[in-house]
Design a protein around this motif. Structure first.
Motif, mmCIF file in Angstrom:
data_model
loop_
_atom_site.group_PDB
_atom_site.id
_atom_site.type_symbol
_atom_site.label_atom_id
_atom_site.label_comp_id
_atom_site.label_asym_id
_atom_site.label_seq_id
_atom_site.Cartn_x
_atom_site.Cartn_y
_atom_site.Cartn_z
ATOM 1 N N VAL A 1 8.196 10.120 5.895
ATOM 2 C CA VAL A 1 8.366 8.938 6.737
ATOM 3 C C VAL A 1 9.811 8.459 6.656
ATOM 4 O O VAL A 1 10.310 8.161 5.566
ATOM 5 N N PHE B 1 5.014 1.701 3.632
ATOM 6 C CA PHE B 1 6.245 2.053 4.322
ATOM 7 C C PHE B 1 6.272 1.194 5.592
ATOM 8 O O PHE B 1 5.249 1.093 6.276
ATOM 9 N N ASN C 1 1.108 3.445 1.616
ATOM 10 C CA ASN C 1 1.498 4.641 0.857
ATOM 11 C C ASN C 1 0.605 4.821 -0.359
ATOM 12 O O ASN C 1 0.106 5.901 -0.608
#
Ligand code: AMP
Length: 381
Positions: free
Chosen positions: A184, A256, A266
């Motif tokens: 990400v 995130f 996460n």
């Protein structure tokens, strides 16, 4: 359900710094604390009334430990499920062994989150190299391969930038199951530390902004500099996660925040968390006292942030050139020093932290970092 009142004894499975700060909060309120882990003279044991030193799979010792306390909690989520079950024969275990079971295994945790509709990074289970190759075609590159089971602070993680790197990344699993997920390109990392009582009562500390270095938390700043809508959404997700999990105690939800403003969960930690350490000095009720209140079925305390705050971790690396200059840190009047009583300062090991309080989050961050730099600024250097 009865409340467990001051004067009672609470048990902690695990003996690190989280247990130490929990024990400090508990002893301040007149509780006795017993800790259980395979080690001696531990960060928690140094503060507790009694330290049980046995392997987690010595279930007779676990039962004896549980007989001597009114409630058992954790400070370390990699305690085996059988240990929690053995303890539960003699004392309530909060949070329960099933919460532990879900959150101590990355694949189970991600499966729990996605099956309940929480936003997560796309992920796939990996048992073989062909699994990994097929998964990468779906997640895209770059990706991160992580061990499905135990692992923390980035241990057991390999970034994969091209298909050619897949075999070496798979080798690094050394036969363990894996989870591969899309990398990400986040704008920032944030977390919500929150608590749930046995009757479903809920309290949260708002959104904290986290910076990692080498996969280890480096700096946390509260409150996070995020839009109000993001804050509301993050807290809403955290509340729903705690409710779905049926947690009793403190849990941290790490996110995130993507560049397009989307929140992805996460990781979960069903215990006080490093990104909540500032609450010890900056909030009416610290996350450690809140954990105590929740597991003892007392009303939850106010989570009000008294001043913006920043927490900088002190890793063993700081000791490389000798003992850090504590006097230099003490020269910052708005900085609080926390050391965990660990003697072996290995690189990457969490030895302590600094919390700075200031008028703004930016100023608190600057102050915490300046105080940390001062620790290793040698005379003439
Ligand atoms: P974890 O142990 O999964 O919490 O990972 C530790 C840190 O590694 C995270 O806080 C991130 O900074 C980084 N990281 C882990 N997974 C990813 C990912 N899929 N994309 C980008 N960064 C990641």
């Amino acid at each position: 359900m009865k409340a467990i009142l001051p004067g009672s004894t609470v048990g902690v499975l695990g003996s690190g710094q989280l247990g130490r700060m929990f024990a400090i909060a508990a002893r301040r309120m007149g509780y006795r604390v017993h800790t259980f882990s395979p080690d001696s003279d531990t960060p928690t044991g140094q503060v507790a009334d009694r330290e049980f030193e046995h392997p987690y799979d010595d279930l007779d010792a676990v039962r004896e430990f549980a007989r001597g306390v009114e409630v058992v909690t954790f400070e370390f989520e990699n305690v085996p499920t059988e240990t929690a079950e053995a303890a539960a024969q003699f004392a309530p275990v909060r949070p329960s062994g099933s919460v532990l079971h879900t959150t101590q295994h990355r694949l189970r945790e991600k499966t729990f989150l996605s099956s309940h509709g929480f936003p997560v990074t796309p992920f796939r289970h990996v048992r073989s190299l062909p699994d990994l190759t097929a998964a990468l075609a779906e997640t895209g590159l770059p990706a991160v391969l992580k061990t499905a089971g135990f692992g923390y602070d980035g241990k057991g993680q390999t970034r994969i930038d091209s298909e050619e790197e897949a075999p070496a990344a798979f080798e690094a699993l050394r036969g363990r199951e894996g989870v591969v997920e899309a990398f990400v390109d986040f704008e920032r990392e944030v977390s919500v530390v929150a608590a749930r009582g046995p009757g479903g009562e809920f309290a949260h500390y708002g959104v904290v902004e986290n910076t990692h270095s080498r996969h280890i938390l480096d700096l946390s700043v509260a409150p996070a500099r995020v839009a109000e809508a993001v804050e509301r959404e993050a807290v809403g997700i955290a509340r729903a996660v705690l409710e779905e999990l049926g947690v009793v105690g403190v849990t941290c939800v790490e996110f995130f925040l993507t560049r397009s403003g989307k929140l992805l969960v996460n990781e979960l930690a069903p215990r006080p968390h490093n990104s909540g350490h500032h609450t010890f000095d900056a909030c009416v009720t610290s996350q450690f006292e809140q954990q105590l209140r929740a597991v003892c079925n007392l009303p939850l305390g106010s989570t009000e942030l008294l001043r913006p705050a920043a927490m900088a971790n002190l890793l063993g690396d700081l000791w490389q050139e000798g003992e850090p200059d504590w006097r230099a840190a003490a020269a910052f009047p708005n900085v609080k020093l926390h050391l965990y009583g660990k003697t072996d300062a290995r690189p990457g090991r969490k030895m302590g932290h600094l919390t700075a309080l200031a008028a703004t989050p930016e100023e608190a961050a600057r102050c915490a970092l300046a105080a940390r730099r001062a620790l290793t600024r040698r005379a003439g250097g």
